[in-house]
Write a protein that holds these residues in place. Structure first.
Motif, PDB file in Angstrom:
ATOM      1  N   THR A  88     -77.895  -9.657 -62.334  1.00 36.09           N
ATOM      2  CA  THR A  88     -77.939 -10.543 -61.174  1.00 36.09           C
ATOM      3  C   THR A  88     -77.229  -9.928 -59.976  1.00 36.09           C
ATOM      4  O   THR A  88     -77.674 -10.049 -58.832  1.00 36.09           O
ATOM      5  CB  THR A  88     -77.298 -11.906 -61.510  1.00 36.09           C
ATOM      6  N   ARG A  89     -76.136  -9.250 -60.256  1.00 33.36           N
ATOM      7  CA  ARG A  89     -75.399  -8.580 -59.169  1.00 33.36           C
ATOM      8  C   ARG A  89     -76.198  -7.430 -58.570  1.00 33.36           C
ATOM      9  O   ARG A  89     -76.004  -7.069 -57.400  1.00 33.36           O
ATOM     10  CB  ARG A  89     -74.064  -8.048 -59.702  1.00 33.36           C
ATOM     11  N   SER A  95     -89.936  -8.920 -58.450  1.00 38.53           N
ATOM     12  CA  SER A  95     -90.105 -10.101 -57.603  1.00 38.53           C
ATOM     13  C   SER A  95     -91.544 -10.219 -57.112  1.00 38.53           C
ATOM     14  O   SER A  95     -92.040 -11.330 -56.888  1.00 38.53           O
ATOM     15  CB  SER A  95     -89.154 -10.031 -56.405  1.00 38.53           C
ATOM     16  N   ASN A 101     -76.975 -10.073 -68.160  1.00 41.17           N
ATOM     17  CA  ASN A 101     -77.630 -10.836 -67.092  1.00 41.17           C
ATOM     18  C   ASN A 101     -76.717 -11.003 -65.879  1.00 41.17           C
ATOM     19  O   ASN A 101     -77.184 -10.995 -64.734  1.00 41.17           O
ATOM     20  CB  ASN A 101     -78.065 -12.213 -67.604  1.00 41.17           C
ATOM     21  N   GLU A 102     -75.448 -11.149 -66.152  1.00 43.25           N
ATOM     22  CA  GLU A 102     -74.493 -11.254 -65.041  1.00 43.25           C
ATOM     23  C   GLU A 102     -74.501  -9.974 -64.209  1.00 43.25           C
ATOM     24  O   GLU A 102     -74.490 -10.012 -62.973  1.00 43.25           O
ATOM     25  CB  GLU A 102     -73.095 -11.512 -65.594  1.00 43.25           C
ATOM     26  N   TYR A 134     -86.243  -4.043 -58.885  1.00 43.93           N
ATOM     27  CA  TYR A 134     -86.216  -5.485 -58.587  1.00 43.93           C
ATOM     28  C   TYR A 134     -87.341  -5.873 -57.633  1.00 43.93           C
ATOM     29  O   TYR A 134     -87.933  -6.957 -57.756  1.00 43.93           O
ATOM     30  CB  TYR A 134     -84.864  -5.856 -57.994  1.00 43.93           C
ATOM     31  N   GLN A 158     -79.381  -7.498 -58.069  1.00 47.97           N
ATOM     32  CA  GLN A 158     -80.545  -8.016 -57.345  1.00 47.97           C
ATOM     33  C   GLN A 158     -80.185  -8.352 -55.907  1.00 47.97           C
ATOM     34  O   GLN A 158     -79.023  -8.452 -55.539  1.00 47.97           O
ATOM     35  CB  GLN A 158     -81.085  -9.264 -58.054  1.00 47.97           C
TER      36      GLN A 158
END
Length: 456
Positions: A249-250, A403, A245-246, A399, A252
């Motif tokens: 997240t980067r 979204s 997840n880390e 992504y 995105q």
């Protein structure tokens, strides 16, 4: 005869031998008058020559009166047309705002009520307050009208994107699917392309409803939950997902939607996986707090983590295989991300261009790599521009689709579950598109259509 003064005699109307032409009746709505050489207007039933003879003041006054009357009528007609067009334009603008905010079109009547109330309060002291209220009252904002307006807006946006795509040299697609509130699977399509003026754009292309529904599975018992090895895998999965997840997240966000950034993050994650494998092999659980806690709470259980090491190794190999093609293009990727990090002779002219370098530093500071390549002269560096366009128009991830699914579920919720797929797509296109609709072009198109189909 010499010495004789001859004055030219002025011809009279009856001496000109004028003949009335039959086609004048159909062309000008005139017929032959009682007096020879005159014509009678079939509309006003007057013989202009007799009632308003030439070189008399009454004829000039009549002419000016008719011109003034015509100008007044035309001005009144055009003013009415302008007011109607402005009212229609305002209706489109309100519809566009509601669609962009993903609000129900039934709220448009509330907007109208608010506008009327505001006008009554703010403009009540003005002499033309009644005229203002009359114009506001003409706004057509019923939910059915707004729905039609949204179709026009979405069609205009789609047409503009299609026109740009036809002139684009490179493009890529991003696709992903998810279910809506009615359990219908929806496939979203996005396109990323380089426009003719070298601007990288990302736009919503369409939504395709997938047939069938997603249904829940029946309840089932899992006896493995009483096994320690099963809980060890759960703890390992928890820690691994935190690590993943880390990284996700980067990946995105708008800036990280450049494929070169994505590849750098992915390759960095592969190196971390090697480090995690080495840690587990040495019984070091500092990067896996859930596994460490589980072993601490169960000291009598075996700390055999060979299965966990195998899972991490398989994950690393899968990532290496999935992104193997990108390893071949690391040099072009570095070129796009930072041309001055490469010493190849092919970009010698670019690397010595100090003015371009200062532009690059400024754009890099603002995280606007796309804009830098727009500033590079195409005539001087055609191959570099071509290479950059190919890379910049590649989607780094899906992504943008993920979204948009959040917006889809906001638009088609339990209170609006009966929205058709076509209407949902129109609202999505207006709310997601990076460029607004050209409302003036829509109004102009409607006006041309009315004129071309008019029977008057």
């Amino acid at each position: 005869m010499a010495g004789v003064y001859s004055k030219e005699r002025k011809r009279k109307l009856e001496d000109e031998n004028r003949a009335f032409q039959a086609e004048w009746e159909g062309d000008f709505f005139f017929t032959k008058g009682k007096k020879e050489g005159t014509a009678l207007c079939l509309i006003c039933r007057e013989t202009f020559e007799e009632k308003f003879p030439k070189k008399f003041k009454i004829r000039e006054e009549k002419l000016q009166s008719l011109k003034k009357s015509f100008a007044c009528e035309r001005s009144t007609l055009f003013n009415a047309m302008d007011k109607n067009e402005l009212t229609t334009k305002a209706s489109y603008q309100v519809t566009e705002i509601l669609a962009q905010k993903m609000k129900p079109f039934s709220d448009a009547e509330i907007v109208k009520e608010c506008v009327v109330t505001v006008c009554k309060t703010l403009f009540s002291h003005l002499p033309n307050s009644k005229q203002i209220l009359d114009e506001v009252s003409k706004l057509q904002l019923s939910d059915s009208t707004c729905m039609r307006r949204s179709q026009d807006l979405a069609a205009n946006i789609a047409l503009n994107i299609t026109d740009e795509l036809q002139q684009s040299k490179y493009f890529s697609l991003a696709l992903d699917s998810s279910t809506d509130i009615t359990s219908i699977s929806q496939l979203l399509l996005f396109v990323k392309y380089v426009s003719k003026d070298c601007v990288v754009k990302e736009n919503f292309l369409g939504m395709i409803p997938m047939t069938g529904q997603t249904r829940a599975t029946k309840e089932k018992e899992y006896p493995d939950v009483y096994d320690f090895s099963w809980w060890l895998k759960v703890a390992f999965l928890t820690d691994t997902m935190c690590i993943m997840n880390e990284t996700l997240t980067r990946l995105q966000g708008h800036y990280n939607n450049i494929v070169t950034k994505m590849i750098s993050i992915v390759f960095s994650h592969e190196q971390k996986l090697n480090m995690y494998i080495e840690e587990l092999s040495n019984s070091d659980y500092s990067s896996f707090p859930s596994v460490k806690t589980l072993f601490h709470e169960n000291p009598d259980e075996s700390q055999d983590v060979s299965d966990l090491i195998k899972l991490l190794t398989d994950l690393k190999n899968e990532m290496s295989l999935r992104f193997s093609d990108f390893r071949k293009y690391q040099e072009p990727f570095r070129l796009v991300e930072n041309p001055w990090s490469i010493t190849t002779a092919n970009i010698a002219h670019l690397s010595h261009d100090t003015e371009l370098k200062s532009v690059f530093e400024e754009k890099k500071k603002n995280k606007a790599h796309y804009e830098f390549w727009k500033a590079v002269e195409k005539d001087k560096f055609p191959n570099l521009i071509d290479c950059a366009q190919k890379i910049l128009c590649v989607f780094a991830s899906t992504y943008v689709c993920e979204s948009t699914f959040s917006k889809l579920k906001f638009i088609k919720n339990k209170y609006r579950s009966r929205l058709t797929s076509e209407n949902v797509e129109n609202i999505l296109r207006i709310s997601v598109s990076s460029q607004p609709a050209n409302i003036d072009a829509i109004l102009e198109s409607c006006e041309r259509f009315r004129h071309s189909t008019s029977t008057n």
